[in-house]
Design a protein around this motif. Structure first.
Motif, PDB file in Angstrom:
ATOM      1  N   LYS A  71       2.272   1.913  -3.416  1.00  0.00           N
ATOM      2  CA  LYS A  71       1.272   2.445  -4.346  1.00  0.00           C
ATOM      3  C   LYS A  71       1.078   3.938  -4.125  1.00  0.00           C
ATOM      4  O   LYS A  71       0.971   4.724  -5.081  1.00  0.00           O
TER       5      LYS A  71
ATOM      6  N   LYS B 271       3.317  -0.689 -14.295  1.00  0.00           N
ATOM      7  CA  LYS B 271       3.566  -1.962 -13.626  1.00  0.00           C
ATOM      8  C   LYS B 271       4.365  -2.900 -14.523  1.00  0.00           C
ATOM      9  O   LYS B 271       5.314  -3.562 -14.074  1.00  0.00           O
TER      10      LYS B 271
ATOM     11  N   ASP C 271      -7.918  -1.992  -6.843  1.00  0.00           N
ATOM     12  CA  ASP C 271      -6.632  -2.308  -6.220  1.00  0.00           C
ATOM     13  C   ASP C 271      -5.910  -1.076  -5.682  1.00  0.00           C
ATOM     14  O   ASP C 271      -4.832  -1.195  -5.108  1.00  0.00           O
ATOM     15  N   ALA C 272      -6.481   0.096  -5.873  1.00  0.00           N
ATOM     16  CA  ALA C 272      -5.826   1.329  -5.436  1.00  0.00           C
ATOM     17  C   ALA C 272      -5.834   1.429  -3.910  1.00  0.00           C
ATOM     18  O   ALA C 272      -6.704   0.864  -3.230  1.00  0.00           O
ATOM     19  N   TYR C 273      -4.891   2.185  -3.369  1.00  0.00           N
ATOM     20  CA  TYR C 273      -4.842   2.464  -1.933  1.00  0.00           C
ATOM     21  C   TYR C 273      -4.996   3.972  -1.750  1.00  0.00           C
ATOM     22  O   TYR C 273      -4.192   4.750  -2.257  1.00  0.00           O
TER      23      TYR C 273
ATOM     24  N   ASN D 224      -2.618   4.414  -7.336  1.00  0.00           N
ATOM     25  CA  ASN D 224      -2.092   3.198  -7.955  1.00  0.00           C
ATOM     26  C   ASN D 224      -1.328   3.588  -9.216  1.00  0.00           C
ATOM     27  O   ASN D 224      -1.268   4.768  -9.581  1.00  0.00           O
TER      28      ASN D 224
ATOM     29  N   ASP E 193     -10.536   2.157  -9.376  1.00  0.00           N
ATOM     30  CA  ASP E 193      -9.546   1.083  -9.372  1.00  0.00           C
ATOM     31  C   ASP E 193      -9.643   0.350  -8.037  1.00  0.00           C
ATOM     32  O   ASP E 193      -9.308   0.893  -6.984  1.00  0.00           O
TER      33      ASP E 193
ATOM     34  N   GLY F 195       2.577   5.774  -7.133  1.00  0.00           N
ATOM     35  CA  GLY F 195       1.434   5.831  -8.041  1.00  0.00           C
ATOM     36  C   GLY F 195       0.855   7.222  -8.162  1.00  0.00           C
ATOM     37  O   GLY F 195       1.442   8.223  -7.738  1.00  0.00           O
TER      38      GLY F 195
ATOM     39  N   ASN G 267       0.814  -1.218   0.000  1.00  0.00           N
ATOM     40  CA  ASN G 267       0.000   0.000   0.000  1.00  0.00           C
ATOM     41  C   ASN G 267       0.849   1.270   0.000  1.00  0.00           C
ATOM     42  O   ASN G 267       0.557   2.226  -0.721  1.00  0.00           O
TER      43      ASN G 267
END
Length: 529
Positions: free
Chosen positions: A57, A81, A69-71, A75, A67, A61, A54
């Protein structure tokens, strides 16, 4: 042969004595070089866990809408990636190619040590990075260093190892890779919940430790005796052989082995030099350089045609443990069953696992049972790969090239591995990411098809090289084809052949050829059949 060492031998006469008996000290000296696999494995493995952190990211990011999977809304894009993951392989590709020339110039051992230095520079840049723009160059430079190590460590180990245990020793390189992957997973697991730069800098910094251990250890090991023979330094070659075999310099074992190395090199150098263009001469006959290079490059390409499951943290650790526990099986099987058998039946096992995963995952994608099948058969797949193609592909590329082009041939083969590692690492997110190809379990049909091709490739093109010295492998490739190669046994030596044919074999030493010719004649009397 000592019971502690798995061994193979195809010689049926006094020709088996082209090397000294294997000693525990000599075995351990040769086996230490396999430590380079930890550097390779750890560097390849830590990044997947870091990308899932996290804090990483948030630090590297940018804002991503919708998204999952984002924190905290942060991301990276798929292309970022892919670039972060695959740029290491791009660096190793060019590093491996450059190392092919460097190893012939400054030596095998020195090239590996230099690679550790280049790798350390890349690690420093990675640890210092706070943006993708610095992380990527750091991964690229580290990749160049890994390219040096991954290409030349196989060359070095193949050239210094006794023929009876060469497969087991070189397989130790793949075992070290799996240990590196396991260590990377454990370190990532230990730092994943940190919400500071230590979450990613600790895994990155630990890489440097492996480079220091490898460089220090190799500094204390001898150079490859075959490198000295290639550079016309027979006295240095004798000293290196003495250390590796645990015999006095003037012993019959050392003198006989050195004589065979010299005679083989003189024979080969009559028809080829050591330029890059020589790697592509000889046509498609079994002993042709072009065929050998294509064989090595294709083997390393197919070694990368495998499932790319990289689940973060827990599942990653489970599959990596299976990898570590399965690889040592090859230490015994690669010498007793042979390289060719492992490659054929290993590919059969892998393709069955791939198609089962693909079929179950496609028919029942949401079922709990499908997820269990995915994990279970992934472990079976890893078992087959780790005990067959993982080590055997490295072993074979270290054995099939003649001395004049061996460094460049191994470099081309290793570069192929990294090229396809880069390609697969780059395209996989586009194949499986939800906002891209979204193939889900259908991607395993692709990997199953490539494993099927591996079966046919191994059957028709891969020769059996177990139990032969590197010089005997050259003779075997001249006289038989891959499907009959397991039946071939040595019937003379290069020394004996040169003496019988009346070939004038010039001395590699600076004090004239008389001593060498006398040694050739005595050796031929003892080894002719």
């Amino acid at each position: 042969m000592s019971r502690w060492a798995p061994s193979s031998n195809r010689a049926t006469s006094d020709l088996s004595r082209v090397e000294a008996p294997v000693t525990l000290r000599g075995y351990l000296l040769c086996a230490f070089a396999a430590f380079g696999g930890i550097l390779f494995g750890y560097d390849s493995g830590y990044i997947s866990g870091v990308l899932a952190m996290n804090y990483f990211k948030e630090q590297f990011g940018h804002h991503q809408l919708h998204d999952a999977d984002a924190y905290n809304g942060y991301n990276y894009d798929s292309w970022q990636k892919s670039l972060i993951t695959s740029i290491l392989s791009a660096g190793t590709f060019f590093g491996a190619l450059f190392a092919g020339s460097l190893a012939d110039w400054i030596g095998r051992r020195t090239t590996i040590i230099a690679g550790c230095g280049v790798f350390s520079v890349g690690v420093i840049l990675q640890v210092a990075s706070t943006t993708v723009s610095l992380l990527v160059p750091g991964r690229l430079i580290a990749g160049i260093g890994v390219g040096f190590v991954s290409a030349i460590i196989i060359l070095y180990m193949s050239e210094i190892s006794p023929k009876a245990v060469r497969g087991a020793i070189v397989s130790g390189y793949q075992f070290s890779i799996t240990i590196g992957l396991l260590l990377a997973s454990c370190v990532d697991k230990g730092t994943e919940n940190r919400m500071d730069t230590g979450s990613y800098r600790i895994p990155m910094a630990i890489q440097w430790l492996w480079a220091i251990i490898l460089a220090t250890g190799l500094f204390l090991l001898p150079e490859s005796p075959r490198y000295y023979v290639k550079n016309q330094k027979p006295d240095e070659a004798a000293k290196a052989l003495s250390r590796l075999r645990g015999q006095p310099v003037d012993s019959a074992y050392i003198q006989d082995e050195l004589a065979e190395l010299e005679a083989n090199y003189l024979y080969e150098s009559e028809n080829m030099h050591s330029s890059w263009i020589d790697c592509f001469r000889g046509g498609w006959k079994p002993s042709g350089n072009l065929r050998r290079v294509m064989l090595g490059m294709a083997m390393q390409m197919m070694q990368q045609w495998r499932v790319g499951i990289k689940n973060a943290f827990t599942i990653s650790i489970i599959t990596t443990v299976v990898n570590v526990c399965s690889t040592p099986i090859s230490f015994w099987t690669i010498e007793k069953l042979g390289r060719r058998v492992l490659l054929i039946y290993g590919a059969v096992g892998m393709l069955v696992c791939e198609f089962i995963i693909a079929i179950v995952g496609t028919v029942a994608p949401e079922a709990h049972a499908a997820n269990l099948v995915l994990i279970i058969f992934t472990c079976f797949y890893i078992f087959f790969f780790a005990s067959t193609w993982g080590p055997a592909a490295w072993v074979v590329i270290g054995e099939i090239f003649p001395l004049p082009i061996r460094a460049k041939g191994v470099a081309l083969s290793t570069a192929s591995n990294w090229l396809w590692n880069f390609v697969i690492g780059y395209i996989t997110p586009y194949m499986v990411d939800a906002n891209q190809g979204d193939l889900k379990s259908k991607v395993f049909f692709v990997w199953g098809t490539t494993c099927t091709l591996c079966v046919f490739f191994a059957y028709f093109f891969v020769p059996e090289t177990k139990g032969l010295s590197l010089e005997q492998v050259d003779r075997m490739l001249e006289e038989t084809n891959p499907r009959n190669s397991a039946k071939w046994v040595p019937h003379d030596t290069y020394v004996g052949r040169g003496a019988r044919d009346g070939v004038k074999m010039a001395s590699l030493s600076s004090d004239g050829g008389a001593d060498h010719l006398e040694k050739v004649d005595k050796h031929s009397e003892a080894t002719q059949v």
